[in-house]
Structure formats: C-alpha cells, structure tokens
Design a protein around this motif. Structure first.
Motif, PDB file in Angstrom:
ATOM      1  N   PRO A  24       0.828  -1.211   0.000  1.00 36.97           N
ATOM      2  CA  PRO A  24       0.000   0.000   0.000  1.00 36.97           C
ATOM      3  C   PRO A  24       0.863   1.262   0.000  1.00 36.97           C
ATOM      4  CG  PRO A  24      -0.013  -1.047   2.160  1.00 36.97           C
ATOM      5  CD  PRO A  24       0.695  -1.981   1.238  1.00 36.97           C
ATOM      6  N   GLN A  25       0.236   2.368  -0.294  1.00 34.39           N
ATOM      7  CA  GLN A  25       0.930   3.656  -0.330  1.00 34.39           C
ATOM      8  C   GLN A  25       1.663   3.902   0.988  1.00 34.39           C
ATOM      9  OE1 GLN A  25       0.911   5.586  -3.075  1.00 34.39           O
ATOM     10  NE2 GLN A  25       2.264   7.101  -2.190  1.00 34.39           N
ATOM     11  N   GLY A  26       2.935   4.309   0.879  1.00 33.19           N
ATOM     12  CA  GLY A  26       3.724   4.623   2.064  1.00 33.19           C
ATOM     13  C   GLY A  26       4.429   3.439   2.692  1.00 33.19           C
ATOM     14  N   VAL A  27       4.244   2.238   2.129  1.00 32.41           N
ATOM     15  CA  VAL A  27       4.894   1.036   2.660  1.00 32.41           C
ATOM     16  C   VAL A  27       5.984   0.603   1.687  1.00 32.41           C
ATOM     17  CG1 VAL A  27       4.579  -1.389   3.256  1.00 32.41           C
ATOM     18  CG2 VAL A  27       2.859   0.301   3.943  1.00 32.41           C
ATOM     19  N   PHE A  28       7.202   0.449   2.190  1.00 33.10           N
ATOM     20  CA  PHE A  28       8.340   0.060   1.368  1.00 33.10           C
ATOM     21  C   PHE A  28       8.474  -1.455   1.369  1.00 33.10           C
ATOM     22  CE2 PHE A  28      12.843  -0.958   0.756  1.00 33.10           C
ATOM     23  CZ  PHE A  28      13.140  -0.215  -0.388  1.00 33.10           C
ATOM     24  N   SER A  29       8.548  -2.050   0.181  1.00 30.79           N
ATOM     25  CA  SER A  29       8.777  -3.491   0.035  1.00 30.79           C
ATOM     26  C   SER A  29      10.053  -3.694  -0.765  1.00 30.79           C
ATOM     27  CB  SER A  29       7.596  -4.158  -0.670  1.00 30.79           C
ATOM     28  OG  SER A  29       7.912  -5.499  -0.981  1.00 30.79           O
TER      29      SER A  29
ATOM     30  N   GLU B  40      -3.955  -5.365   7.994  1.00 30.04           N
ATOM     31  CA  GLU B  40      -5.083  -4.589   7.470  1.00 30.04           C
ATOM     32  C   GLU B  40      -5.347  -3.334   8.294  1.00 30.04           C
ATOM     33  OE1 GLU B  40      -7.963  -7.668   7.552  1.00 30.04           O
ATOM     34  OE2 GLU B  40      -7.121  -8.701   5.791  1.00 30.04           O
ATOM     35  N   LYS B  41      -5.077  -3.389   9.584  1.00 32.87           N
ATOM     36  CA  LYS B  41      -5.269  -2.220  10.444  1.00 32.87           C
ATOM     37  C   LYS B  41      -4.104  -1.242  10.327  1.00 32.87           C
ATOM     38  CE  LYS B  41      -8.115  -4.454  14.003  1.00 32.87           C
ATOM     39  NZ  LYS B  41      -8.151  -4.901  15.431  1.00 32.87           N
ATOM     40  N   ASP B  42      -2.873  -1.789  10.298  1.00 34.42           N
ATOM     41  CA  ASP B  42      -1.678  -0.950  10.256  1.00 34.42           C
ATOM     42  C   ASP B  42      -0.556  -1.712   9.557  1.00 34.42           C
ATOM     43  OD1 ASP B  42       0.493   0.687  10.604  1.00 34.42           O
ATOM     44  OD2 ASP B  42       0.508   0.617  12.797  1.00 34.42           O
TER      45      ASP B  42
ATOM     46  N   ARG C 189       2.289  -0.965   8.804  1.00 36.50           N
ATOM     47  CA  ARG C 189       3.637  -0.666   9.299  1.00 36.50           C
ATOM     48  C   ARG C 189       3.840  -1.132  10.750  1.00 36.50           C
ATOM     49  NH1 ARG C 189       5.924   5.043   7.292  1.00 36.50           N
ATOM     50  NH2 ARG C 189       7.757   3.971   8.109  1.00 36.50           N
ATOM     51  N   TRP C 190       2.857  -1.826  11.310  1.00 36.44           N
ATOM     52  CA  TRP C 190       2.939  -2.279  12.700  1.00 36.44           C
ATOM     53  C   TRP C 190       4.161  -3.150  12.933  1.00 36.44           C
ATOM     54  CZ3 TRP C 190       2.786  -7.008  15.304  1.00 36.44           C
ATOM     55  CH2 TRP C 190       2.464  -6.977  16.672  1.00 36.44           C
ATOM     56  N   TYR C 191       4.492  -3.986  11.946  1.00 36.57           N
ATOM     57  CA  TYR C 191       5.592  -4.933  12.122  1.00 36.57           C
ATOM     58  C   TYR C 191       6.974  -4.285  12.078  1.00 36.57           C
ATOM     59  CZ  TYR C 191       2.774  -9.187  12.243  1.00 36.57           C
ATOM     60  OH  TYR C 191       1.919 -10.189  12.623  1.00 36.57           O
ATOM     61  N   GLU C 192       7.038  -3.021  11.760  1.00 36.45           N
ATOM     62  CA  GLU C 192       8.335  -2.338  11.789  1.00 36.45           C
ATOM     63  C   GLU C 192       8.860  -2.208  13.214  1.00 36.45           C
ATOM     64  OE1 GLU C 192       8.282   1.349   9.653  1.00 36.45           O
ATOM     65  OE2 GLU C 192       7.223   0.481   7.937  1.00 36.45           O
ATOM     66  N   LYS C 193       7.945  -2.174  14.201  1.00 33.13           N
ATOM     67  CA  LYS C 193       8.355  -1.972  15.592  1.00 33.13           C
ATOM     68  C   LYS C 193       7.858  -3.063  16.535  1.00 33.13           C
ATOM     69  CE  LYS C 193       8.527   3.071  15.185  1.00 33.13           C
ATOM     70  NZ  LYS C 193       8.028   4.365  15.717  1.00 33.13           N
ATOM     71  N   ASN C 194       7.160  -4.055  15.991  1.00 28.72           N
ATOM     72  CA  ASN C 194       6.557  -5.087  16.838  1.00 28.72           C
ATOM     73  C   ASN C 194       6.807  -6.471  16.235  1.00 28.72           C
ATOM     74  OD1 ASN C 194       4.751  -3.317  18.781  1.00 28.72           O
ATOM     75  ND2 ASN C 194       4.417  -2.528  16.719  1.00 28.72           N
ATOM     76  N   VAL C 195       6.641  -7.489  17.075  1.00 31.64           N
ATOM     77  CA  VAL C 195       6.909  -8.870  16.670  1.00 31.64           C
ATOM     78  C   VAL C 195       5.706  -9.736  17.013  1.00 31.64           C
ATOM     79  CG1 VAL C 195       8.357 -10.890  17.050  1.00 31.64           C
ATOM     80  CG2 VAL C 195       9.392  -8.609  17.021  1.00 31.64           C
TER      81      VAL C 195
END
Length: 548
Positions: A146-151, A200-202, A204-210
C-alpha cells in the motif's frame, strides 16, 4: 548439486599444520565438502539434547523489525526465529526446497498457477489460528504494498498477477508467465508470514513489533543491547525447537565480538568473520571450536548516484570503475577480509557466471591496470572533471565495508580524485541509501540462492525495483531481465544474463567489486546448524541444540 558448505573441527595440531602453508593465510581454502580420511572412524550421529539458551552475537542492529522492508542480515539473525515462511531450504540438502507452513504444493502444467496447502493447527504466538488469509495478506504486502509502505522485494515478484485463498488452508498464486525460479522465491527467508488482521489495520505495525508463528516467542528487545526469545511450546513441528531460548546480543566492535566468542560469552556470530579472526580463535580454542566455510552470495558494490553531477555522465562512472585494480586488489584484501573473488552480477563459479576470459574484456576488469587508468584519466578530462575533484564516499561502519572503502579511495587517488570517507551506523546508512542522500555509497547485493532473478533485481529501473539505489532507468536492461526470467532453457538464459552484464558494465551505472567468502567459527557444543552460501536462510534455530 554439490553442497556448498564445509564443516571443519580443527585440533590445535591440525590448525598449526595448516597455517604453515600460504593457502590458509590468504584465505584460499577449498569449498568441497569435507570427508573423513580412510583412517578416521565414522561416528554415529549425536542425539539432540533439549534445553539451554543459545547466546549469539550480531554485528549490527536492524533499522526496523519488518523483514518485508529490510535487506540486512542483522534483522534475519536476530528476529527470524519468531517467524515462519511458506517454504524453506533444507540445510542438509541445499538447495532442496521443503515445506515450512506449507505441507504440500502443486504447480499447473502450464507453470502459471501455484497452490499451497497449509499445515493444520498452526497458531500465532497470541494463540490465534493461522489461515490462508494471513498468507494472502502477507504476500499482498510484499508484492502490492500500500501507499507509504516500502517493500524491498516487490520487483522480485512482479511475475505474480494475483494471490487468493480458495479456502482456509489453501493459497493460490497466479502468474503472468512461467518463471524458472518461482518455487525458490517462495522459500525466501525474508517472507515472514504476518497476521492479516494486523496488516489490514496498520501495515507498518511490524516495523516496531513482533508476532509470528515461529519456533520461538518474543520476550524483549532492548535497542543497542539484545533481543530475547523463548521456546514456543505450541510450535507446529512436534519436538522442536530443542533450545529453551536464545539471546541475540548486538556487538558492533570486531575486537569485542571476537573476544566474546573466545571467552564463551557468546557461542557464535552467524554472519562472517575475517581470515585473521578465524585464525585467532582457532589458535586460542583449538578443538573447542568448529570452522564452517562456504562461498557467499554477497557482492560488494558501490552505488553511484546517477541523478547527481558529474555522476550522471557515463564517462565519469566508467572512469571510476577503470581506476580499480580488481585482480590485484582481491589478492590483497582476501588476506584480512572476506572478499575472495572478482566477478560481475552473478556469483563467480556459479551456474550463470561469465568466464574470466570474457569478463576481462569489460571496462574495470582489464588485466592491464596501467592501460585502464590511462583511459580513466582521459575520460575524466573529456567529461570536464578537473584534477583533484572531490566527493564523499559514504559507507557502513562494520567490516569488511571500511577496509574496502579505504582500498577504493586509494584507487581513485591514483587517477587524481580526492575522496572523503564517511562511516555511518546501519540505520542512517540505510536511510541515506533509500532517500538518495549520497554521491557514492558502498553497498552489497546479497540474497538466498544462485539465480539471476535475484542477483539482477537491484539493477533494473527503480519503478520496478525499489532497491535500485543508483536511480537510473534503462529499458534495455529491463527487457533483458524479463527475457532471462521467462527463459526456461538454462543455456539460453545464461546468454541473456551475460548480455545484461555486458551492457551494465559498459554503462557503469553501479560499480561491482568483489564477491565474499563465508567463515563462521562456533563453539563445538553448538549443534544442528550448517553454514549455507547465504546468511538470509537457515536462521530460525529450529534444529539447533547445545551438547552441554
């Protein structure tokens, strides 16, 4: 295919005998699998032992915790045990592919549809069940971010047209065209399966969480210090893992890292040691340690920012590569770094490698360095670059990057250029690469198997490959990439790869340098792990155990 790895426990006597020869001092050890001599009895395999905490060192800290985003081993080596992938490589029979979350799979006769059947009863660490919805959401994040997410690997899966879930345990991929390397791409160590509800909610959540389904559950992450995991009692493979837990300790100073291994505070650094570090540890510890070595799918390169003057001029970029004595430099650097081979964009000695007789015809690979540097000076004059022109080489602050940077600066000095060496921590270094905040930047191209789809990905146009940090566009290279990817005949595919490499070398968009060799020294009590030709796979620690 023969195994790439080599397992070698050294006694003190054996090691001292080996160091009498120049081969070990120059790091010129063969890569064939070790086998016992006729006089050595064959020992029965040891039975794995349960319990204990593995403490291992990681020489850098990851910029974020999201494997879909990052490209550094620092993330894989510290966080991979918390996650699972769809497929994986069998460490005992590399590059054989086996299931991880997938228990079986089928490929349609036309090569356009891949279906995976997921294991039953797999749970995320929060207790929720894994379903095909989670796998679909994960791969959509990788392939269609999605927009704003780097893959980082979006371009690698451009062949995929759609991903869907016919039912709760089946995942289906539809391709635009057959791809020779598609099955292996599903075994990537980077494609950790995330929870769909969270993505689906966020996204980018996995950038700082596991939160994963892997053999270990997350306990804590203390930035600048360590990451800790404990055994997942609900892991989907019965009897695994063997360890009670692990602790990945961040040690960025090379001397401190070797001292920690020598003292037994850590049992291993899974990435790479220099020949000197290896030799020091074996001298000190003898048969208490095991040395494993392998060719490494890691090309050191420096990225030239093609959007900045004068580096937008191909004559200037060609001069930069012509100035470098690769054939002499690799013999020097291999004595104290992991750099071992001269090559272009695919691994020297690998199934797609260009022979040296062809390689040495290309700019930057000529055997006559005086002729090469004379041509470099001529090109700089023709491009209007004055004598003493200065620029900054940004570099990562962990070895062997600084040593290669010093070598490059000396090479450029010999054609009248003045270069400032700026060393950065992994986080700022990665950020500058992604934002284009550099003139020249030392980088790497590294992945999980010998295949041009992976090795050439960094060198096609940036709208197709987010990891083309040099920021050039070349429709000729894009077309050659697509053609080789679709070509199922290995010989014809190899010729297209060479055509890609020849154009790349002539345009000098980025400057390939040396390919690395992997050296891992670990305490002999660490069992169940093998060094493969990539540091991006085989790091879930699921089969690792401690003998005492």
């Amino acid at each position: 295919m023969a195994a790439f790895w080599e397992l070698r426990p050294y006694s003190r006597r054996q090691f001292l005998a080996k160091t009498m020869g120049a081969a070990l001092g120059l790091g010129l050890i063969g890569c064939a699998p070790a086998s016992p001599s006729p006089s050595e009895p064959t020992q029965a395999p040891e039975q794995p032992r349960y319990g204990g905490e593995l403490i291992h060192a990681v020489a850098a800290e990851p910029p974020s915790l999201d494997a879909h985003r990052e490209t550094t081993y620092a993330l894989i080596h510290s966080v991979a045990p918390f996650y699972s992938t769809l497929l994986k490589f069998d460490q005992n029979n590399y590059p054989k592919i086996i299931g991880d979350l997938a228990e079986s799979w089928t490929v349609s006769s036309d090569g356009l549809v891949y279906e995976f059947r997921l294991r039953e009863g797999v749970k995320f660490h929060d207790g929720s069940p894994l379903t095909s919805r989670d796998v679909v959401a994960t791969y959509n994040k990788v392939i269609f971010p999605p927009q704003g997410v780097f893959s980082a690997r979006q371009g690698l899966y451009s062949v995929v047209d759609s991903v869907d879930a016919p039912d709760g345990r089946t995942v289906r991929f539809r391709l635009k065209y057959p791809s020779a390397s598609m099955l292996a791409k599903f075994a990537s160590g980077w494609n950790w399966i995330y929870k769909a509800e969270i993505i689906e909610k966020d996204p980018r959540w996995y950038e700082k969480n596991v939160l994963g389904t892997g053999p270990f559950k997350f306990v804590e992450y203390v930035p600048g210090s360590h990451i800790v995991g404990r055994r997942n009692e609900d892991y989907f493979i019965k009897g695994r893992p063997y360890l009670d837990g692990f602790r990945a300790v961040f040690i960025t100073d090379p001397s401190a890292l070797v001292a920690a291994i020598r003292s037994g505070q850590v049992l291993v650094s899974f990435w790479n040691l220099s020949p000197q570090q290896r030799d020091d540890l074996v001298r000190a510890l003898g048969d208490k340690v095991v040395v494993q070595e392998s060719p490494l799918l890691n090309l050191a390169a420096y990225v030239v920012n093609n959007t900045k003057k004068p580096f937008d001029d191909p004559r200037v970029r060609r001069a930069l590569t012509l100035a470098i004595d690769r054939w002499g430099g690799v013999g020097y650097l291999s004595q104290f770094t992991s750099y071992r081979w001269v090559g272009l964009l695919v691994r020297p000695g690998g199934p797609f490698a260009m022979p040296e007789s062809e390689l040495e015809k290309l700019p930057g690979f000529w055997r006559d360095i005086n002729k090469s540097r004379e041509e470099a000076r001529r090109l700089l004059r023709e491009a209007g670059v004055p004598e003493g022109f200065a620029f900054v080489l940004k570099n990562r602050n962990i070895e062997p990057y600084p040593s290669l940077g010093v070598f490059l600066i000396d090479q450029w000095r010999q054609i009248g250029l003045r270069v400032e060496h700026q060393l950065l921590e992994t986080g700022p270094w990665t950020q500058d690469l992604r934002t284009g905040n550099f003139e020249a930047m030392l980088y790497f191209n590294c992945d999980f198997m010998d295949d041009p789809d992976l090795q050439l990905l960094s060198f096609i146009s940036p709208e197709r490959s987010p990891v083309n940090y040099a920021r050039y566009r070349d429709p000729v290279l894009d077309d050659l990439y697509d053609r080789q990817s679709r070509e199922l005949d290995p010989e014809k595919r190899k010729q297209l790869v060479w055509e890609f490499e020849r154009r790349f070398a002539e345009m000098a968009y980025q400057i390939p340098m040396f390919w690395q060799h992997r050296v891992v020294v670990h305490w002999a009590k660490l069992k169940g792990w093998k060094a493969l030709p990539s540091g991006y796979i085989n790091q879930d620690l699921v089969d690792v155990w401690l003998a005492e």
